[in-house]
Design a protein around this motif. Structure first.
Motif, PDB file in Angstrom:
ATOM      1  N   UNK A 117       4.154   1.794   8.751  1.00 50.82           N
ATOM      2  CA  UNK A 117       3.439   0.913   7.842  1.00 50.82           C
ATOM      3  C   UNK A 117       2.674   1.781   6.845  1.00 50.82           C
ATOM      4  N   UNK A 118       1.899   1.157   5.988  1.00 50.14           N
ATOM      5  CA  UNK A 118       1.205   1.918   4.947  1.00 50.14           C
ATOM      6  C   UNK A 118       0.241   2.952   5.522  1.00 50.14           C
ATOM      7  N   UNK A 119      -0.449   2.589   6.597  1.00 48.58           N
ATOM      8  CA  UNK A 119      -1.371   3.540   7.218  1.00 48.58           C
ATOM      9  C   UNK A 119      -0.624   4.756   7.758  1.00 48.58           C
ATOM     10  N   UNK A 120       0.531   4.531   8.367  1.00 44.61           N
ATOM     11  CA  UNK A 120       1.342   5.638   8.870  1.00 44.61           C
ATOM     12  C   UNK A 120       1.786   6.543   7.728  1.00 44.61           C
ATOM     13  N   UNK A 137      -9.016   4.560   4.509  1.00 48.02           N
ATOM     14  CA  UNK A 137      -8.554   3.333   3.868  1.00 48.02           C
ATOM     15  C   UNK A 137      -9.706   2.620   3.181  1.00 48.02           C
ATOM     16  N   UNK A 138      -9.465   2.197   1.953  1.00 46.68           N
ATOM     17  CA  UNK A 138     -10.476   1.465   1.205  1.00 46.68           C
ATOM     18  C   UNK A 138     -10.256  -0.048   1.307  1.00 46.68           C
ATOM     19  N   UNK A 139      -9.029  -0.478   1.078  1.00 48.30           N
ATOM     20  CA  UNK A 139      -8.747  -1.912   1.131  1.00 48.30           C
ATOM     21  C   UNK A 139      -7.237  -2.124   1.123  1.00 48.30           C
ATOM     22  N   UNK A 140      -6.840  -3.365   1.199  1.00 48.31           N
ATOM     23  CA  UNK A 140      -5.429  -3.730   1.139  1.00 48.31           C
ATOM     24  C   UNK A 140      -5.297  -4.996   0.319  1.00 48.31           C
ATOM     25  N   UNK A 141      -4.267  -5.049  -0.486  1.00 51.56           N
ATOM     26  CA  UNK A 141      -4.009  -6.212  -1.326  1.00 51.56           C
ATOM     27  C   UNK A 141      -2.521  -6.547  -1.240  1.00 51.56           C
ATOM     28  N   UNK A 142      -2.123  -7.609  -1.899  1.00 50.47           N
ATOM     29  CA  UNK A 142      -0.710  -7.967  -1.957  1.00 50.47           C
ATOM     30  C   UNK A 142      -0.209  -7.812  -3.375  1.00 50.47           C
ATOM     31  N   UNK A 143       1.042  -7.374  -3.504  1.00 51.35           N
ATOM     32  CA  UNK A 143       1.661  -7.224  -4.817  1.00 51.35           C
ATOM     33  C   UNK A 143       3.154  -7.432  -4.668  1.00 51.35           C
ATOM     34  N   UNK A 144       3.840  -7.543  -5.800  1.00 53.39           N
ATOM     35  CA  UNK A 144       5.279  -7.769  -5.792  1.00 53.39           C
ATOM     36  C   UNK A 144       6.027  -6.446  -5.825  1.00 53.39           C
ATOM     37  N   UNK A 145       6.999  -6.303  -4.931  1.00 51.47           N
ATOM     38  CA  UNK A 145       7.885  -5.146  -4.913  1.00 51.47           C
ATOM     39  C   UNK A 145       9.281  -5.634  -4.549  1.00 51.47           C
ATOM     40  N   UNK A 146      10.236  -5.406  -5.431  1.00 51.08           N
ATOM     41  CA  UNK A 146      11.628  -5.818  -5.205  1.00 51.08           C
ATOM     42  C   UNK A 146      11.749  -7.314  -4.923  1.00 51.08           C
ATOM     43  N   UNK A 147      10.945  -8.086  -5.644  1.00 46.95           N
ATOM     44  CA  UNK A 147      11.018  -9.534  -5.522  1.00 46.95           C
ATOM     45  C   UNK A 147      10.325 -10.116  -4.308  1.00 46.95           C
ATOM     46  N   UNK A 148       9.686  -9.289  -3.516  1.00 49.14           N
ATOM     47  CA  UNK A 148       8.977  -9.759  -2.323  1.00 49.14           C
ATOM     48  C   UNK A 148       7.493  -9.430  -2.445  1.00 49.14           C
ATOM     49  N   UNK A 149       6.669 -10.198  -1.750  1.00 45.96           N
ATOM     50  CA  UNK A 149       5.245  -9.896  -1.682  1.00 45.96           C
ATOM     51  C   UNK A 149       5.003  -8.940  -0.526  1.00 45.96           C
ATOM     52  N   UNK A 150       4.430  -7.785  -0.822  1.00 45.33           N
ATOM     53  CA  UNK A 150       4.222  -6.751   0.191  1.00 45.33           C
ATOM     54  C   UNK A 150       2.756  -6.309   0.187  1.00 45.33           C
ATOM     55  N   UNK A 169      -7.356   8.687  -5.307  1.00 48.30           N
ATOM     56  CA  UNK A 169      -6.969   7.412  -4.713  1.00 48.30           C
ATOM     57  C   UNK A 169      -5.462   7.382  -4.560  1.00 48.30           C
ATOM     58  N   UNK A 170      -5.004   6.840  -3.437  1.00 54.07           N
ATOM     59  CA  UNK A 170      -3.577   6.650  -3.166  1.00 54.07           C
ATOM     60  C   UNK A 170      -3.313   5.158  -3.024  1.00 54.07           C
ATOM     61  N   UNK A 171      -2.243   4.689  -3.643  1.00 50.52           N
ATOM     62  CA  UNK A 171      -1.782   3.306  -3.479  1.00 50.52           C
ATOM     63  C   UNK A 171      -0.388   3.388  -2.874  1.00 50.52           C
ATOM     64  N   UNK A 197      -9.924   3.493 -12.565  1.00 54.76           N
ATOM     65  CA  UNK A 197      -9.386   2.327 -11.859  1.00 54.76           C
ATOM     66  C   UNK A 197      -7.973   2.088 -12.357  1.00 54.76           C
ATOM     67  N   UNK A 198      -6.991   2.378 -11.522  1.00 53.44           N
ATOM     68  CA  UNK A 198      -5.597   2.301 -11.919  1.00 53.44           C
ATOM     69  C   UNK A 198      -4.871   1.177 -11.204  1.00 53.44           C
ATOM     70  N   UNK A 199      -5.619   0.295 -10.550  1.00 52.57           N
ATOM     71  CA  UNK A 199      -5.001  -0.725  -9.705  1.00 52.57           C
ATOM     72  C   UNK A 199      -4.071  -1.656 -10.487  1.00 52.57           C
ATOM     73  N   UNK A 200      -4.510  -2.119 -11.645  1.00 54.21           N
ATOM     74  CA  UNK A 200      -3.689  -3.055 -12.423  1.00 54.21           C
ATOM     75  C   UNK A 200      -2.387  -2.398 -12.871  1.00 54.21           C
TER      76      UNK A 200
END
Length: 213
Positions: A117-120, A137-150, A169-171, A197-200
């Motif tokens: 998973x992302x932590x690994x 770890x700072x936080x976790x959000x949801x975003x679109x990747x390859x047409x799926x929400x991850x 910072x690592x995303x 802030x590079x999140x967007x």
């Protein structure tokens, strides 16, 4: 700019390193298809393609007469960033790593990325890239990747190269893409100085990932 060396090297730590459960003779070759970011997403975020590489990993096993060859595809993008005190350069980076599914025993994937998973994945970066430490770890959000929400994990880390320290910072996100002859794991890593802030931008790049290219 010494800080650039820290930011440029992070994604390489995620490359696949070996397989298990080899039962038959001969050579098994698994090659990923390349993943890229669309021109529209790059234009919207001011990222440009910086590098395309592929890495061949070959492993022989003593107990069985079998060689496994794994070919990963890495595509890297970067954006120029200006920081205080006159520091600047291609310091914001986004990498798309495609690593093939490796299954030599039905139902038992041999590529370790399958179970990460992302932590690994974040811990793998810390373990394999010597100048990154204290990943938290700072936080976790949801975003679109390859047409799926991850889920997308955001992490902070201490980085150092040639005696210069910085905070990054690592995303990190992971998806899967099917092909007619199998599938690939797609791991994305956005890395940048913690000062910005590079999140967007990262989320736009994630939504713009296409596989195969």
């Amino acid at each position: 700019m010494k800080r650039r060396a820290v930011l440029a090297g992070v994604p390489a730590a995620l490359l696949f390193g070996g397989c298990t459960r080899l039962l038959t003779q001969g050579e098994a070759r698994f090659e990923a298809e390349r993943g890229v970011v669309t021109e529209a997403a790059r234009s919207a975020t001011n990222y440009t393609e910086a590098n395309r590489t592929e890495t061949r990993r070959e492993k022989n096993y003593q107990n069985v007469d079998r060689t496994v060859v794994v070919v990963n595809k890495l595509t890297e993008y970067s954006r120029s960033v200006d920081l205080p005190l006159g520091v600047g350069g291609e310091l914001a980076r986004f990498t798309v790593l495609a690593s093939p599914e490796v299954t030599l025993v039905p139902g038992e994937p041999a590529n370790p990325v399958a179970d990460m998973d992302n932590d690994d994945l974040a811990m793998t970066v810390q373990e394999q890239y010597g100048t990154i430490e204290n990943v938290r770890k700072l936080d976790e959000r949801e975003a679109e990747l390859l047409g799926e929400t991850v889920p997308v994990g955001r992490y902070e880390a201490d980085a150092e190269t040639e005696g210069q320290s910085t905070t990054v910072n690592l995303h990190i996100a992971k998806g899967e893409s099917e092909r007619s002859d199998g599938g690939d794991f797609i791991v994305t890593v956005g890395v940048h100085p913690a000062d910005i802030d590079e999140r967007e931008n990262v989320d736009r790049l994630l939504a713009g990932v296409r596989h195969p290219a």
